[in-house]
Design an enzyme around this catalytic site. Sequence first.
Site, PDB file in Angstrom:
ATOM      1  N   HIS A  14       0.841  -1.209   0.000  1.00  0.00           N
ATOM      2  CA  HIS A  14       0.000   0.000   0.000  1.00  0.00           C
ATOM      3  C   HIS A  14       0.873   1.255   0.000  1.00  0.00           C
ATOM      4  CE1 HIS A  14      -3.146  -2.574   2.268  1.00  0.00           C
ATOM      5  NE2 HIS A  14      -3.639  -2.347   1.065  1.00  0.00           N
ATOM      6  N   LYS A  38     -15.333  -8.181   3.847  1.00  0.00           N
ATOM      7  CA  LYS A  38     -14.275  -8.810   4.659  1.00  0.00           C
ATOM      8  C   LYS A  38     -14.569  -8.549   6.129  1.00  0.00           C
ATOM      9  CE  LYS A  38     -10.436  -7.424   1.574  1.00  0.00           C
ATOM     10  NZ  LYS A  38      -9.313  -6.444   1.544  1.00  0.00           N
ATOM     11  N   ARG A  87      -2.279  -6.227  -8.156  1.00  0.00           N
ATOM     12  CA  ARG A  87      -1.108  -7.080  -7.909  1.00  0.00           C
ATOM     13  C   ARG A  87      -0.948  -8.140  -8.996  1.00  0.00           C
ATOM     14  NH1 ARG A  87      -2.903  -8.539  -1.995  1.00  0.00           N
ATOM     15  NH2 ARG A  87      -4.783  -8.516  -3.245  1.00  0.00           N
ATOM     16  N   SER A 126      -2.926  -7.566   3.139  1.00  0.00           N
ATOM     17  CA  SER A 126      -3.213  -7.299   4.555  1.00  0.00           C
ATOM     18  C   SER A 126      -3.674  -8.565   5.254  1.00  0.00           C
ATOM     19  CB  SER A 126      -4.316  -6.250   4.681  1.00  0.00           C
ATOM     20  OG  SER A 126      -3.883  -5.022   4.181  1.00  0.00           O
TER      21      SER A 126
END
Length: 155
Positions: A14, A38, A87, A126
């Site tokens: 990030h 999430k 990504r 994360s």
Amino acid sequence: MLYAGSFDPITNGHLDLIERSARLCDLLIVGVTENLSKSARYPVADRLRMLRLAVAHLANVETESFTGLLADYAKRRNVEAVVRGLRATMDFEYELQMAHMNARLYENGIETLFLMSSPAYSFVSSSLVSEVFTLGGDVEGLVPGPVLEYMKSIR
Ligand code: PNS
């Protein structure tokens, strides 16, 4: 420009995106919010504190938390673009869906821009950082140093 995410917690991936985006605009707003799909490890207040520790060296980066739709927040903050990181192909489907949905909600021509993650961080997420840290694994180098200290302090 706006970079919004859940940052649960902020990773070096990030931070790399933040540093690169901040070079492309006068002001980068980094907004922390809930990702309803999430379950969060850290409350938003802690995530914001960690974000602030991570970006303290960046003069044109402003941080805050927000609630509600990202599109409404982007309109409220009058940004022209929202940046997201990619990504690998695993991110693409999800990001494409969000970009199209947000384009529908924006109304006033706000664009979603994508930056490719640096290869060094293409495996960092994360959720994995959080899992490894919770189970006592070493996450040094995956999150900014002051963030790791903070994570240890509230463990
Ligand atoms: O870092 P993340 O978890 O991938 O970020 C996802 C986030 C927070 C940007 C997304 O869940 C979001 O925009 N949440 C705010 C609510 C919203 O606008 N939902 C509709 C998205 S199309």
